[in-house]
Write an enzyme that holds these catalytic residues in place. Structure first.
Site, PDB file in Angstrom:
ATOM      1  N   TYR A  51       0.832  -1.214   0.000  1.00 39.52           N
ATOM      2  CA  TYR A  51       0.000   0.000   0.000  1.00 39.52           C
ATOM      3  C   TYR A  51       0.868   1.266   0.000  1.00 39.52           C
ATOM      4  CZ  TYR A  51      -3.887  -3.057   1.535  1.00 39.52           C
ATOM      5  OH  TYR A  51      -4.838  -4.048   1.655  1.00 39.52           O
ATOM      6  N   HIS A 109       0.036 -11.677   2.350  1.00 36.58           N
ATOM      7  CA  HIS A 109      -1.030 -10.925   1.662  1.00 36.58           C
ATOM      8  C   HIS A 109      -1.931 -11.828   0.796  1.00 36.58           C
ATOM      9  CE1 HIS A 109      -1.828  -6.560   0.164  1.00 36.58           C
ATOM     10  NE2 HIS A 109      -2.936  -7.270   0.120  1.00 36.58           N
TER      11      HIS A 109
END
Ligand SMILES: NC(=O)c1ccc[n+]([C@@H]2O[C@H](COP(=O)([O-])OP(=O)(O)OC[C@H]3O[C@@H](n4cnc5c(N)ncnc54)[C@H](OP(=O)(O)O)[C@@H]3O)[C@@H](O)[C@H]2O)c1
Length: 273
Positions: A51, A109
């Site tokens: 991110y 993730h």
């Protein structure tokens, strides 16, 4: 300050029953946006290496004046760093980027099964926890076969599995599989576009005197899933925390079930690097 329930994972980790999604909250504006969320009462903050905002989230924590131990700072290891040696370096880099002296939660993730390195990545997380870099470890977007492989190979069960959950994609089977293994769940994209405009969502929300957004988050909470709503607006951040006194009836849950139609990326084939 809202009273947010706390869930306890099987390793003893304590997790607030709602967290802030931080995807795309970046730069100085991002720090201000995460700060308003902290002021509103969010203590579980969900970020990821990919991110590009681990520093934003860490800085918001440090600037807030709220005791560090109240937070669960959660980040995620990307697919390109699953190899054991690379995973360790990426976890250390996540720590440096955060500006904190310890990570509270690190997740893999995505499993990226075609690369078949997620067991190596999991071993690196287990070791990072043993070495004190991170307090708790978990996964994201793992299917039952991925869970069973990491548990079987290491004997360590993830504290949680962060998965896509919203009324369009309630994931009954995967939620049951997590629950059977004693794995907590976080839900991503709890406010999936389109849902707030669904006539039946609007009608049930009106019946409870809440906004469609609050209704959708209350639905996640009713399933035992920790929703991770993201908002850049202080007002909507506050609104999204006010969901714990909305009780849905069996009939309303059955109606919401009719919205189920499927989700986004398939963890079996999705490549997240
Ligand atoms: N593990 C994974 O693979 C994965 C994948 C996707 C997401 N995630 C995590 O899950 C988090 C949440 O998912 P998401 O970012 O896809 O989106 P989301 O939280 O489902 O929705 C965010 C959108 O909803 C709007 N919104 C928020 N509260 C609202 C309200 N009360 N009323 C009306 N609109 C509202 C926001 O706009 P405003 O900003 O204008 O309020 C934003 O456009 C992410 O930020 C990330 O942390 C994880």
């Amino acid at each position: 300050m809202p009273d947010i329930p706390v869930l306890t994972g099987q390793d003893g980790a304590r997790l607030p029953a709602i967290g802030l999604g931080t995807y795309d909250l970046r730069g100085a504006e991002g720090v201000r946006q995460v700060r308003t969320a902290v002021d509103a009462g969010y203590r579980l903050l969900d970020t990821a290496f990919n991110y590009d905002n681990e520093g934003v989230v860490g800085r918001a924590i440090l600037e807030s004046g709220v005791p560090r131990e109240e937070f669960v700072y959660s980040t995620k290891l990307p697919g390109r760093y699953h190899r054991h040696d690379l995973a360790r370096k990426a976890i250390e880099e996540s720590l440096y980027r955060s500006g904190l002296d310890r990570l509270d939660l690190v997740l893999i993730h995505w499993p990226n099964p075609s690369r078949d390195l997620y067991v190596e990545a999991w071993r690196a997380l287990v070791e990072a926890r043993q070495d004190g870099l991170v307090a708790a470890i978990g996964v994201s977007n793992f299917l039952p076969e991925h869970l069973d492989r990491i548990i079987g190979d290491t004997g360590v069960t993830p504290v949680l599995n962060q998965i896509e959950v919203h009324p369009y994609f309630p994931q009954d089977d995967l939620r049951a599989a997590n629950a059977e293994r004693g794995i907590l769940m976080e839900g991503w994209s709890p406010l999936k576009p389109g849902l707030r405009e669904e006539p039946l969502v609007i009608r049930i929300a009106e019946a409870h005197g809440v906004t469609p957004g609050r209704l959708l988050l209350a639905w996640s909470v009713s399933l035992g899933v920790i929703p991770l709503p993201r908002s850049s607006s202080a007002e909507r951040q506050r609104e999204n925390l006010d969901v714990f006194d909305v009780e849905l009836t069996e009939d309303e849950l059955a109606e919401i079930r009719t919205l189920a139609r499927g989700g986004g990326a398939d963890p079996e084939t999705h490549e997240e690097l």
